[in-house]
Write a protein that holds these residues in place. Structure first.
Motif, PDB file in Angstrom:
ATOM      1  N   GLU A 179       3.217   2.738  -6.000  1.00 33.27           N
ATOM      2  CA  GLU A 179       1.810   2.506  -6.344  1.00 33.27           C
ATOM      3  C   GLU A 179       0.907   2.719  -5.125  1.00 33.27           C
ATOM      4  O   GLU A 179      -0.225   3.188  -5.247  1.00 33.27           O
TER       5      GLU A 179
ATOM      6  N   THR B   7       0.288   6.414  -4.633  1.00 29.14           N
ATOM      7  CA  THR B   7      -0.679   6.859  -5.647  1.00 29.14           C
ATOM      8  C   THR B   7      -2.081   6.478  -5.204  1.00 29.14           C
ATOM      9  O   THR B   7      -3.027   7.274  -5.325  1.00 29.14           O
ATOM     10  N   LYS B   8      -2.226   5.252  -4.660  1.00 28.55           N
ATOM     11  CA  LYS B   8      -3.523   4.791  -4.149  1.00 28.55           C
ATOM     12  C   LYS B   8      -4.017   5.705  -3.035  1.00 28.55           C
ATOM     13  O   LYS B   8      -5.189   6.103  -3.008  1.00 28.55           O
TER      14      LYS B   8
ATOM     15  N   THR C 288      -9.237   4.398  -9.446  1.00 26.50           N
ATOM     16  CA  THR C 288      -7.788   4.614  -9.439  1.00 26.50           C
ATOM     17  C   THR C 288      -7.169   3.990  -8.191  1.00 26.50           C
ATOM     18  O   THR C 288      -6.146   3.296  -8.266  1.00 26.50           O
TER      19      THR C 288
ATOM     20  N   ILE D 163      -7.129   0.148  -8.663  1.00 34.69           N
ATOM     21  CA  ILE D 163      -6.109  -0.322  -9.619  1.00 34.69           C
ATOM     22  C   ILE D 163      -4.713  -0.269  -8.987  1.00 34.69           C
ATOM     23  O   ILE D 163      -3.940  -1.227  -9.069  1.00 34.69           O
ATOM     24  N   PHE D 164      -4.400   0.823  -8.300  1.00 29.82           N
ATOM     25  CA  PHE D 164      -3.070   0.947  -7.699  1.00 29.82           C
ATOM     26  C   PHE D 164      -2.934   0.111  -6.431  1.00 29.82           C
ATOM     27  O   PHE D 164      -1.833  -0.298  -6.072  1.00 29.82           O
TER      28      PHE D 164
ATOM     29  N   VAL E  45      -4.158  -2.984  -6.110  1.00 31.91           N
ATOM     30  CA  VAL E  45      -3.799  -4.327  -6.592  1.00 31.91           C
ATOM     31  C   VAL E  45      -2.360  -4.342  -7.109  1.00 31.91           C
ATOM     32  O   VAL E  45      -1.598  -5.282  -6.844  1.00 31.91           O
ATOM     33  N   ASN E  46      -1.947  -3.253  -7.789  1.00 32.21           N
ATOM     34  CA  ASN E  46      -0.559  -3.177  -8.294  1.00 32.21           C
ATOM     35  C   ASN E  46       0.452  -3.022  -7.165  1.00 32.21           C
ATOM     36  O   ASN E  46       1.594  -3.488  -7.268  1.00 32.21           O
ATOM     37  N   ALA E  47       0.023  -2.393  -6.067  1.00 32.65           N
ATOM     38  CA  ALA E  47       0.967  -2.137  -4.965  1.00 32.65           C
ATOM     39  C   ALA E  47       1.351  -3.412  -4.218  1.00 32.65           C
ATOM     40  O   ALA E  47       2.467  -3.538  -3.715  1.00 32.65           O
TER      41      ALA E  47
ATOM     42  N   ASN F 295       1.043  -6.716  -5.422  1.00 33.43           N
ATOM     43  CA  ASN F 295       1.262  -7.951  -6.201  1.00 33.43           C
ATOM     44  C   ASN F 295       2.414  -7.792  -7.194  1.00 33.43           C
ATOM     45  O   ASN F 295       2.693  -6.663  -7.616  1.00 33.43           O
TER      46      ASN F 295
END
Ligand code: HEM
Length: 141
Positions: free
Chosen positions: A82, A85-86, A131, A134-135, A137-139, A141
């Motif tokens: 992630e 991607t970020k 984008t 979003i990535f 925060v996903n990366a 947590n």
């Protein structure tokens, strides 16, 4: 001095400055569409000023982000997918924002095609910024 928290703070200030440009460009476009012709030249000076705020914000994200990666994560190796991607979204955002600066210079010289292209690039910049968020925060947590 807690440098880690200071870097996170700078990272979030950069983030807020970046999204301020996206949100203000949407609001200013609506205002310009409803404004009297004699008010438009003054209103049209707002977004070029805001884009400078965005440039500083993006620079803060890159500088604080690179220091965080190398000082607290030992570099780009072994980061979650992630995160890559970020970073890809941030690189595309940086390319689009750099080209928008070129378009701004053309608009100042009266280039109407550049003015017609600007809204589409503004939307692309917002999409890449979202984008990255979003990535991000996903990366972590
Ligand atoms: C538009 C671009 C960017 C956005 C929107 C963004 C957003 C964020 C957000 C929201 C977080 C906190 C995630 C969480 O803890 O929930 C974060 C953390 C982080 N970002 Fe970014 N960032 C951007 C660019 C960058 C860049 C270019 C780098 C590196 C070159 C980077 C490196 C990091 C690192 C290492 C963290 C983790 C900090 C921690 O330890 O919690 N970011 N970013």
């Amino acid at each position: 001095m807690n440098w880690y928290l200071t870097l996170i703070l700078i990272h979030f200030i950069g983030l807020v400055m970046g999204f301020a440009v996206s949100i203000s460009s949407i609001v200013m476009a609506a205002l310009l569409a409803r404004s009297e012709p004699e008010h438009r030249p003054t209103l049209a000076r707002f977004m070029p000023m805001m884009s400078k705020v965005g440039h500083v914000g993006l620079a803060l994200l890159w500088i604080s982000g690179l220091v965080l990666v190398f000082v607290y994560y030992g570099g780009f190796k072994d980061m979650p997918w992630e995160f890559y991607t970020k970073i890809a979204a941030t690189v595309l955002l940086t390319i689009v924002v750099s080209y928008m600066a070129v378009l701004e210079a053309k608009i100042r010289r009266g280039d109407v095609l550049a003015a017609a292209l600007m809204p589409a690039f503004g939307k692309a910049a917002t999409l890449f910024g979202l984008t990255a968020l979003i990535f991000a925060v996903n990366a972590f947590n």
